[in-house]
Design an enzyme around this catalytic site. Structure first.
Site, PDB file in Angstrom:
ATOM      1  N   LYS A 112       0.710  -1.139  -0.109  1.00 42.53           N
ATOM      2  CA  LYS A 112       0.149  -0.057   0.046  1.00 42.53           C
ATOM      3  C   LYS A 112       0.935   0.971   0.022  1.00 42.53           C
ATOM      4  O   LYS A 112       0.358   2.303  -0.738  1.00 42.53           O
ATOM      5  CB  LYS A 112      -0.989  -0.013   1.187  1.00 42.53           C
ATOM      6  CG  LYS A 112      -2.044  -0.978   1.065  1.00 42.53           C
ATOM      7  CD  LYS A 112      -2.934  -1.134   2.385  1.00 42.53           C
ATOM      8  CE  LYS A 112      -4.013  -2.078   2.259  1.00 42.53           C
ATOM      9  NZ  LYS A 112      -4.967  -2.422   3.445  1.00 42.53           N
ATOM     10  N   LYS A 197      -7.180 -12.203  -4.740  1.00 36.32           N
ATOM     11  CA  LYS A 197      -8.112 -12.736  -3.617  1.00 36.32           C
ATOM     12  C   LYS A 197      -9.569 -12.001  -3.815  1.00 36.32           C
ATOM     13  O   LYS A 197      -9.584 -11.067  -4.272  1.00 36.32           O
ATOM     14  CB  LYS A 197      -7.669 -12.488  -2.129  1.00 36.32           C
ATOM     15  CG  LYS A 197      -8.569 -12.883  -0.868  1.00 36.32           C
ATOM     16  CD  LYS A 197      -7.943 -12.435   0.393  1.00 36.32           C
ATOM     17  CE  LYS A 197      -8.878 -12.510   1.576  1.00 36.32           C
ATOM     18  NZ  LYS A 197      -8.100 -11.961   2.769  1.00 36.32           N
ATOM     19  N   LYS A 200     -13.315  -7.631   0.194  1.00 35.37           N
ATOM     20  CA  LYS A 200     -14.334  -7.095   0.527  1.00 35.37           C
ATOM     21  C   LYS A 200     -14.039  -5.518   0.160  1.00 35.37           C
ATOM     22  O   LYS A 200     -14.879  -4.850  -0.088  1.00 35.37           O
ATOM     23  CB  LYS A 200     -14.690  -7.389   1.696  1.00 35.37           C
ATOM     24  CG  LYS A 200     -13.872  -6.829   3.002  1.00 35.37           C
ATOM     25  CD  LYS A 200     -14.589  -6.944   4.304  1.00 35.37           C
ATOM     26  CE  LYS A 200     -13.652  -6.756   5.364  1.00 35.37           C
ATOM     27  NZ  LYS A 200     -12.677  -7.824   5.520  1.00 35.37           N
TER      28      LYS A 200
END
Length: 350
Positions: A112, A197, A200
């Site tokens: 990130k 993956k 969410k």
């Protein structure tokens, strides 16, 4: 009993991956075989840019879905992280034990931070230190086992390292936990990008089956799942991740074996139809129970309130012991005194 701790971060709507990879096992196995705590880790959601109202909404939704998935507050403890102060109390102590190098080696931080540097920005400090907060989540409860996917194993290893280091320097205080990865469907992959993956927080909606998706939406997403140009259906996660992902999802929903299931199908269309039907059937009772719980907000709030009280009672002795061990002066207890002694005479004399 063995103590188990695990959490869900309210950064997006919960997915089929969350359910097959974790939540279903928590309900079917962990709450029955262990002293289990399941936490909505809302403080972790603050490590990135967020909408406060959305975090609150997703936190409530996550709690409701955990209960809808079969968690029983009579068998386990369900609570919200920010409702138990011991998490943040312990986190700072562990920051005084962990090292800067350990934090900067965490894969999620590195990825990130690199993306933000490309954009000319910088990540929040809490993103660097949140693995220590995660360690505090685990260690505060004397956790023996942490059910996690392989993407979170590194963070559990950090919790182990910090616990051992604290115990060696300041005296035995913490249980050293271990990660326990799920046996099947540890990582459900994105239907449109089967090398990634099914997260969410991902914005690629067509590749993600959400727990509250309507049956028609579920079927449409699965029927459009990426496969490959081959004609045969073979289970090969490395060379053919698209078909392998569908086979793993079908196996997780039906209790089958991905390799054996691959021999049943001659076309991708048939595989997709059966996978879609299986997913719809697995999600049906969860969605029905979720609708029931949404009509009784008081019940969910009561579960979270009682859960926080139990969690606080479990965590406080360990955190207080850590404060003493590391060298902090205990706070003096207030004495039980009468009214006359408690209120001094401050009358004015002429």
């Amino acid at each position: 009993m063995t103590r188990v701790f695990s959490g869900i971060k309210p950064t997006g709507h919960l997915t089929l991956g969350n359910y097959l990879g974790a939540m279903r096992r928590w309900a079917a196995v962990d709450q029955h075989q262990s002293d289990a705590l399941f936490c909505i880790v809302d403080l972790h959601a603050l490590t990135v840019d967020h909408d406060p109202a959305r975090v609150r909404r997703l936190s409530r939704q996550a709690a409701t879905l955990l209960l809808a998935s079969g968690l029983d507050p009579q068998l386990c403890t369900v609570f919200v992280q920010s409702h138990v102060d011991e998490h943040t109390r312990l986190s700072y102590l562990l920051e005084c034990v962990a090292t800067d190098g350990e934090m900067r080696r965490m894969i999620q931080y590195k990825e990130k931070a690199a993306r933000e540097r490309v954009r000319g920005g910088s990540v929040r400090l809490s993103l660097l230190t949140y693995p220590v907060l995660m360690a505090a989540d685990i260690l505060a409860y004397g956790t023996d086992q942490v059910p996690v996917g392989d993407d979170q194993t590194q963070h559990v290893e950090l919790a182990r390292d910090v616990a051992v280091r604290f115990n060696q320097r300041y005296g035995h205080t913490f249980v050293v936990p271990r990660a326990t990865p799920p046996q099947v469907a540890a990582r459900v992959m994105n239907l449109q990008d089967p090398t990634s993956k099914m997260g969410k927080s991902d914005d690629s909606g067509p590749g993600i089956v959400y727990l509250l998706d309507e049956p028609d939406v579920v079927r449409r997403k699965i029927m459009r799942a990426v496969t490959d140009s081959a004609r045969d259906v073979v289970y090969d996660p490395e060379a053919r991740p698209g078909p392998a992902n569908l086979l793993e999802i079908l196996a997780a929903c039906t209790g089958g074996n991905p390799s054996e299931l691959s021999g049943v199908y001659e076309t991708y269309g048939a595989l997709k139809r059966d996978t879609a039907d299986a997913v719809v059937e697995v999600l049906r009772p969860v969605q029905e129970r979720h609708r029931e719980l949404c009509t009784d907000r008081g019940y969910v709030e009561g579960v979270l309130r009682d859960g926080a009280e139990r969690a606080r009672a479990m965590a406080r002795p360990t955190v207080d012991a850590a404060y003493r061990a590391i060298g902090l002066l205990p706070a003096a207890e207030a004495e039980d005194v009468g009214v006359d002694a408690a209120v001094p005479d401050i009358g004015v004399t002429a």
